[in-house]
Each structure stands twice: as C-alpha cells, then as structure tokens.
Design a protein around this motif. Structure first.
Motif, PDB file in Angstrom:
ATOM      1  N   ALA A  95       0.548  38.723  14.497  1.00 55.78           N
ATOM      2  CA  ALA A  95       0.390  38.057  15.791  1.00 55.78           C
ATOM      3  C   ALA A  95       1.761  37.883  16.443  1.00 55.78           C
ATOM      4  CB  ALA A  95      -0.294  36.716  15.609  1.00 55.78           C
ATOM      5  N   PRO A  96       2.224  38.900  17.173  1.00 55.46           N
ATOM      6  CA  PRO A  96       3.558  38.816  17.768  1.00 55.46           C
ATOM      7  C   PRO A  96       3.584  37.921  19.010  1.00 55.46           C
ATOM      8  CG  PRO A  96       2.509  40.823  18.475  1.00 55.46           C
ATOM      9  CD  PRO A  96       1.577  40.178  17.479  1.00 55.46           C
ATOM     10  N   GLU A  97       4.798  37.550  19.400  1.00 56.79           N
ATOM     11  CA  GLU A  97       5.021  36.925  20.707  1.00 56.79           C
ATOM     12  C   GLU A  97       4.824  38.039  21.745  1.00 56.79           C
ATOM     13  OE1 GLU A  97       8.855  35.281  23.270  1.00 56.79           O
ATOM     14  OE2 GLU A  97       9.159  36.065  21.266  1.00 56.79           O
ATOM     15  N   ILE A  98       4.011  37.801  22.772  1.00 55.80           N
ATOM     16  CA  ILE A  98       3.774  38.806  23.819  1.00 55.80           C
ATOM     17  C   ILE A  98       3.940  38.130  25.172  1.00 55.80           C
ATOM     18  CG2 ILE A  98       2.176  40.492  24.823  1.00 55.80           C
ATOM     19  CD1 ILE A  98       0.725  40.570  22.116  1.00 55.80           C
ATOM     20  N   ALA A  99       4.666  38.782  26.063  1.00 51.71           N
ATOM     21  CA  ALA A  99       4.854  38.272  27.412  1.00 51.71           C
ATOM     22  C   ALA A  99       4.342  39.295  28.418  1.00 51.71           C
ATOM     23  CB  ALA A  99       6.327  37.979  27.671  1.00 51.71           C
ATOM     24  N   VAL A 100       3.980  38.816  29.593  1.00 46.62           N
ATOM     25  CA  VAL A 100       3.589  39.678  30.709  1.00 46.62           C
ATOM     26  C   VAL A 100       4.478  39.290  31.889  1.00 46.62           C
ATOM     27  CG1 VAL A 100       1.737  38.131  31.519  1.00 46.62           C
ATOM     28  CG2 VAL A 100       1.645  40.581  32.055  1.00 46.62           C
ATOM     29  N   TYR A 101       4.863  40.289  32.667  1.00 45.55           N
ATOM     30  CA  TYR A 101       5.695  40.025  33.835  1.00 45.55           C
ATOM     31  C   TYR A 101       4.804  39.870  35.071  1.00 45.55           C
ATOM     32  CZ  TYR A 101       9.977  40.818  31.275  1.00 45.55           C
ATOM     33  OH  TYR A 101      11.022  40.696  30.395  1.00 45.55           O
ATOM     34  N   THR A 102       5.077  38.824  35.857  1.00 46.07           N
ATOM     35  CA  THR A 102       4.290  38.504  37.037  1.00 46.07           C
ATOM     36  C   THR A 102       5.214  37.967  38.129  1.00 46.07           C
ATOM     37  OG1 THR A 102       2.422  37.187  37.866  1.00 46.07           O
ATOM     38  CG2 THR A 102       3.758  36.186  36.131  1.00 46.07           C
ATOM     39  N   ILE A 103       4.817  38.156  39.368  1.00 49.39           N
ATOM     40  CA  ILE A 103       5.571  37.578  40.475  1.00 49.39           C
ATOM     41  C   ILE A 103       5.033  36.163  40.676  1.00 49.39           C
ATOM     42  CG2 ILE A 103       6.201  37.759  42.903  1.00 49.39           C
ATOM     43  CD1 ILE A 103       5.462  40.753  42.710  1.00 49.39           C
ATOM     44  N   PRO A 104       5.909  35.169  40.724  1.00 45.85           N
ATOM     45  CA  PRO A 104       5.441  33.795  40.878  1.00 45.85           C
ATOM     46  C   PRO A 104       4.616  33.597  42.150  1.00 45.85           C
ATOM     47  CG  PRO A 104       7.780  33.840  40.356  1.00 45.85           C
ATOM     48  CD  PRO A 104       7.363  35.253  40.624  1.00 45.85           C
ATOM     49  N   ASP A 105       3.602  32.772  42.052  1.00 42.74           N
ATOM     50  CA  ASP A 105       2.761  32.445  43.193  1.00 42.74           C
ATOM     51  C   ASP A 105       3.629  31.909  44.328  1.00 42.74           C
ATOM     52  OD1 ASP A 105       0.302  32.233  44.486  1.00 42.74           O
ATOM     53  OD2 ASP A 105       0.116  30.114  43.952  1.00 42.74           O
ATOM     54  N   GLY A 106       3.339  32.364  45.530  1.00 44.53           N
ATOM     55  CA  GLY A 106       4.102  31.923  46.688  1.00 44.53           C
ATOM     56  C   GLY A 106       5.309  32.791  47.001  1.00 44.53           C
ATOM     57  N   LEU A 107       5.655  33.714  46.106  1.00 41.09           N
ATOM     58  CA  LEU A 107       6.805  34.582  46.335  1.00 41.09           C
ATOM     59  C   LEU A 107       6.420  36.031  46.613  1.00 41.09           C
ATOM     60  CD1 LEU A 107       9.331  33.236  43.670  1.00 41.09           C
ATOM     61  CD2 LEU A 107       9.164  32.669  46.109  1.00 41.09           C
ATOM     62  N   HIS A 108       5.132  36.267  46.838  1.00 38.80           N
ATOM     63  CA  HIS A 108       4.689  37.618  47.158  1.00 38.80           C
ATOM     64  C   HIS A 108       3.685  37.575  48.294  1.00 38.80           C
ATOM     65  CE1 HIS A 108       0.926  36.930  44.842  1.00 38.80           C
ATOM     66  NE2 HIS A 108       1.711  36.350  43.956  1.00 38.80           N
ATOM     67  N   ALA A 109       3.560  38.710  48.956  1.00 39.77           N
ATOM     68  CA  ALA A 109       2.642  38.831  50.083  1.00 39.77           C
ATOM     69  C   ALA A 109       1.928  40.170  49.998  1.00 39.77           C
ATOM     70  CB  ALA A 109       3.415  38.726  51.398  1.00 39.77           C
ATOM     71  N   ALA A 110       0.886  40.300  50.804  1.00 40.23           N
ATOM     72  CA  ALA A 110       0.126  41.549  50.829  1.00 40.23           C
ATOM     73  C   ALA A 110       1.001  42.682  51.361  1.00 40.23           C
ATOM     74  CB  ALA A 110      -1.106  41.388  51.707  1.00 40.23           C
ATOM     75  N   PRO A 111       0.782  43.903  50.853  1.00 46.44           N
ATOM     76  CA  PRO A 111       1.506  45.052  51.396  1.00 46.44           C
ATOM     77  C   PRO A 111       1.236  45.195  52.900  1.00 46.44           C
ATOM     78  CG  PRO A 111       0.403  45.629  49.361  1.00 46.44           C
ATOM     79  CD  PRO A 111      -0.104  44.270  49.760  1.00 46.44           C
TER      80      PRO A 111
END
Length: 191
Positions: A95-111
């Motif tokens: 059971a390894p440590e696993i991370a996912v990369y995400t853009i924080p809410d409020g810091l991205h917009a629709a293309p």
C-alpha cells in the motif's frame, strides 16, 4: 529498489513515450473526474481532475524517482499534489503513498478561444490510453472527461505540445472519430 512514493497520471503521463518514469502500471482513481481547464500559467487548456464522488478514471501509477517529489512538482508546476492512496485501485502487493496532481479550486477556468485544447496534446493522451487500455479505454477516456465544449486547435502539422509523438493512422482516426462523435469545435489549423 522501488520506493513507496507513487503518483497517479491521468493525462499525458499515461503515454509512456512522453516520460521516463519506470515501472508504471495501470490503475483506477475513484472520487475524481478529469476536466479540461486553463490557468494563467499556460496559454492553452489542459487536463486536471476535480472531486466527484461518483467518478472513476483510468490512468497509470508510477514510483516517484528517488522519492524526489520536488522534481515531479516542478514538472507539474501548474498543479498541487493531493493525497489519493485510499482512492486508487492497483495490483501492487503493498500500500504505497499515492498522490494525484490537481489544479486548486478557484484557480482554473473553462477553456476558451484564447486558451484552446491543443490537438497535439490530446493526441499524446489518446495514444497513451489506446496503448494501455485499448479502444475501450479510449472510449472511457472521452466519456469520463468533461469540457468537450471547449475549442480545440488543430496543430498537428506544427505541434505546439513539447512532448508530441508521431501517430499511426489508427491512432489519428481514433481521436478524430471521438471528436466528431462529441461534436468538438475544431478551430482553423494553426499557422
């Protein structure tokens, strides 16, 4: 020796030709959905994940080289790293440590027309899903990704994406078929 620090890739990182991360294996992430977004850090749209308790997406997990999170954080500079070990199904015996990369809410917009999806980037992603999960995996990628109302810039003849890859006729046709099925708006070819 493979360490205990892993990341979950769900976009271009699914394409092994676009990176040198060893020992990557297919996995599924629950509780997150892929979506096309843009930020002020890049002139084009790209994939991120947002929380969604009903969603499950395919991807790859890979060990972080030498557990060097700062180096991986630099590659994924537009994102933050979020813990996800309890949300990833994988065949590892530990059971390894696993991370996912995400853009924080409020810091991205629709293309937008000013921040379109690059076809050369999408081609890399689709090629990766096709090689890892077959045509059914490509279908799942398109069906579990939101934001297909975004404009797409056809830059295949002069790829802007720095990790672009050569495509087979089958890979090109597979991408084009799904774009047509979803009615994605394709901007004039890049000049």
């Amino acid at each position: 020796m493979i360490g205990n620090s892993y990341f979950f890739g769900y976009g271009s990182l699914v394409n092994r030709a676009s990176h040198s991360f060893e020992a990557a294996i297919p996995a599924q992430l629950t509780g997150w959905r892929r979506i096309w977004r843009h930020t002020t850090l890049r002139p084009v749209a790209y994939l991120t994940v947002v929380p969604d308790p009903e969603a499950e997406i395919d991807g790859l997990i890979a060990p972080v080289p030498d557990a060097d999170w700062p180096a991986l954080d630099a590659r994924e500079a537009a994102y933050i790293r979020a813990p996800a070990a309890h949300q990833v199904r994988h065949p590892l015996p530990h059971a390894p440590e696993i991370a996912v990369y995400t853009i924080p809410d409020g810091l991205h917009a629709a293309p937008s027309h000013a921040h379109p999806i690059l076809l050369s980037y999408l081609d890399v992603v689709v090629q990766g899903y096709f090689r890892e999960f077959g045509a059914a995996g490509v279908q799942r990628f398109f069906d579990t990704t939101q934001g297909w109302d975004a404009p797409l810039l056809d830059d295949r003849s002069a790829p802007r994406y720095p990790r672009h890859q050569p495509l087979t006729a089958v890979e090109r046709a597979l991408t084009d078929q799904h774009l047509e099925r979803l009615g994605v708006s394709i901007l004039a070819r890049d000049r």
